[in-house]
Scaffold this active site. Sequence first.
Site, PDB file in Angstrom:
ATOM      1  N   TRP A   1       1.108   5.585  -2.064  1.00 51.85           N
ATOM      2  CA  TRP A   1       0.746   6.451  -3.179  1.00 51.85           C
ATOM      3  C   TRP A   1       1.641   6.243  -4.399  1.00 51.85           C
ATOM      4  O   TRP A   1       1.282   6.625  -5.504  1.00 51.85           O
ATOM      5  CB  TRP A   1       0.794   7.915  -2.739  1.00 51.85           C
ATOM      6  CG  TRP A   1      -0.484   8.389  -2.152  1.00 51.85           C
ATOM      7  CD1 TRP A   1      -1.100   7.916  -1.030  1.00 51.85           C
ATOM      8  CD2 TRP A   1      -1.310   9.444  -2.653  1.00 51.85           C
ATOM      9  NE1 TRP A   1      -2.258   8.625  -0.792  1.00 51.85           N
ATOM     10  CE2 TRP A   1      -2.404   9.567  -1.767  1.00 51.85           C
ATOM     11  CE3 TRP A   1      -1.223  10.312  -3.724  1.00 51.85           C
ATOM     12  CZ2 TRP A   1      -3.412  10.507  -1.951  1.00 51.85           C
ATOM     13  CZ3 TRP A   1      -2.220  11.254  -3.908  1.00 51.85           C
ATOM     14  CH2 TRP A   1      -3.316  11.347  -3.033  1.00 51.85           C
TER      15      TRP A   1
ATOM     16  N   TYR B   1       0.831  -1.201   0.000  1.00 56.05           N
ATOM     17  CA  TYR B   1       0.000   0.000   0.000  1.00 56.05           C
ATOM     18  C   TYR B   1       0.871   1.260   0.000  1.00 56.05           C
ATOM     19  O   TYR B   1       1.878   1.340   0.699  1.00 56.05           O
ATOM     20  CB  TYR B   1      -0.912   0.007   1.222  1.00 56.05           C
ATOM     21  CG  TYR B   1      -1.759   1.252   1.309  1.00 56.05           C
ATOM     22  CD1 TYR B   1      -2.928   1.351   0.573  1.00 56.05           C
ATOM     23  CD2 TYR B   1      -1.363   2.334   2.078  1.00 56.05           C
ATOM     24  CE1 TYR B   1      -3.705   2.502   0.621  1.00 56.05           C
ATOM     25  CE2 TYR B   1      -2.131   3.487   2.134  1.00 56.05           C
ATOM     26  CZ  TYR B   1      -3.301   3.571   1.407  1.00 56.05           C
ATOM     27  OH  TYR B   1      -4.051   4.718   1.455  1.00 56.05           O
TER      28      TYR B   1
END
Length: 793
Positions: free
Chosen positions: A127, A125
């Site tokens: 960005w 996980y």
Amino acid sequence: MRRGEERAVAPISETREFHHHSSHWGAFRAVVRGGRLEAAAPFEKDPHPSPILNSIPEAVYAESRVSRPMIRAGWLENGPTGRSGRRGAEPFVPVSWEKALDLVAGEIRRVREAHGNEAIFAGSYGWSSAGRFHHAKTQLHRFMNTVGGFTTQKHTYSHAAGSAILPHILGDSSCINGGSTWDGLVESTDLIVMFGGIPLKNMQVTSGGPGEHTAEVWLRRAKEKGVAFVNIAPLRDDASDILDAEWLRPRPNTDTALMLGLAHTLAAEGLHDRGFLDQYCEGYAKFEDYLMGRSDGRPKDAAWAAGITEIGADKIRELARRMASGRTMILTAWSLQRGDHGEQPFWMTVTLAAMLGQIGLPGGGFGFGYGSMAGIGNPRRRIPSPALSAGRNPLDSFIPVARIADMLLYPGVKYDYDGEERVYPDIRLVYWCGGNPFHHHQDLNRLVRAWQTPETIIVHEPWWTATARHADIVLPATTTVERNDVGSSSKDRFILAMKKTIEPVGEARNDFDIFSDLAGHLGTREAFTEGRGEMAWVRHLYDAAREQAAELLVEYPDFDAFWEEGHVEIPPPDEPYVMLADFRADPAGRGLNTPSGKIEIFSRTIDGFGYDDCPGHPAWLEPAEWLGGEEAARHPLHMISNQPAVRLHSQMDPAGVSRESKIQGREPVKIHPADAARRGILEGDIVRIFNDRGAALAGAVLTDGIRPGVVQLATGAWYDPLTPGEPGGLDRHGNPNVLTLDKGTSKLGQGPAAHSVLVDIERYEGEPPEITVFREPALVSATIVAAPDASQP
């Protein structure tokens, strides 16, 4: 550079080159001289560029860049099953790329053969970067899917609880990323009630990168049109000054109680829309029994809500009447569902809007996340963006996104999740690429303990983040300016060329190239690359998006013209989008994907799960930690760890505006002057923030723009423990997640509950310890470390 200031870009010189590029915080032109990146000049079509752009050149050349492939010394000497040393505390050994790739491929092969692919956790996980081809997590997932799959993560830290609850209420969770568009709200809304505000700082960034920052434009237009705003948040600046918003400051985590008090007033005074509730909703009568106290003997009236929220009962009744008197839009920030029982404020938002009866009408209803990132509510044609397919994971092995430490600490243990009884897998190998769990996960001291349990941890990183420092194998990855890509966001009207600007720093390589070589080691290169290199893939993704746009009668230029121009600007839609207007117009033919086809105020499905922490209708459930609970006697301040104004999460913390915002090198913490005075704290003091889970140092900022009894410490300061590798120590830099609570929001959503945390603060006496996290960790020579045979289990 603050918003509205002139862009500080050096004058154009013949010796300088300019390259189109983009980032999560906006498009820019990279200014290069002599092969070195000098500046990031904002895109000329962006009305409000983010000052975070100024951090890019410094970050690219930061001392914290990973220069070469690195192996933790204890792992290199003793192998994956030797368990020698502690991650986070040992030096690293530089090795060649050939050696590093041999070790990584050998570890993947070993774990697959000995334990199966389920034992590889590659949720990764984070960005990543704005580029849609070089998106690190997608590259990792695509690679792992070619070699048999992996254990992944479901939902996001941003809105996991909301993503779990909304399909039960509305049939899907699509509205969490955008609802009715601002052009319609400006024209039709009388009142916008903001639970969690609409902070402009959050709207600097969006996944995939914005070509234009439009939030301030739309907010100004709304105010000029006479739209009134109410900011319900513990921080005044959660609503921009341009809105002149009324500020209500309830105790944190009590928004559901406040909504119930508003709903009770609507019902008691006959201000709710019975016709809408009967025609478009399921189970209102069951909920009303709870609301009016018929089912439990406790009416959830304004006086009851006032006792919980500390907002006056008269103010609650007044706001309810005001909401019913005109066209009202209820906007709820993602942050509200990142508290204990975070499903409830989202469910109650929909219920309150349903009682007003304006769902599906221009300017009315509800929305989520409008102040959480750029582009939500932005008018945009619904055209697919360029995207790389990760392929299909052949395994059905996942965990809720925020249950990492539980998974590592309790393999084989059962847990409840959204109606299922699941079992945590036994993870032997963690592979992370494009994220930083030591930023976004809660209770970092617990995570440090959990992080010692896998046999091997592999990380791709441009910088020496805490995640890289706690890895066994660290592979240096390029930043976006060192590769070619295409940027795009589903919330923005631009597709953006991201041209390679400089050569890779040190020995950094693109994730795609790393995985291509690893796939070659494991016999899946063709499946991974499909015979394409970097630019062939960028062209392919753009051409695919161009074909999809043509089917919707939107014409894009060919790739060569796009690449030369640097962007495609998609024309805005002809009409405002009104969420659920089609459902309102034809509830039978355009019913929702719920069991009843309607908005489910009472859910038989959820009720049937029998969860004690998520009943069948929205309800007030006391959080594990809040100012009205017993723990407040020991730790009397509620800490809000919101998003920073000077970086994206932890990205860009080593550079530019983030470094400049520090106080004596520490993250700023906001505290009310009255709370500071009681503790002898002055502006600029270094303070120790603490509870039973940990402690962190920060720099005090005194402001009356925060509710008394609340402190605010933004997320993203790089974790810098005083005793690396040892849980329980002091973080010297100001990372709030050494203090946050690592528990699921409920058995339904299992989302992060970072905003349910109590702390206390005291002045730090003595000389604060040195910040070390922005430097390269200790290195040792490979000649003094004997490497294991990676082919052996």
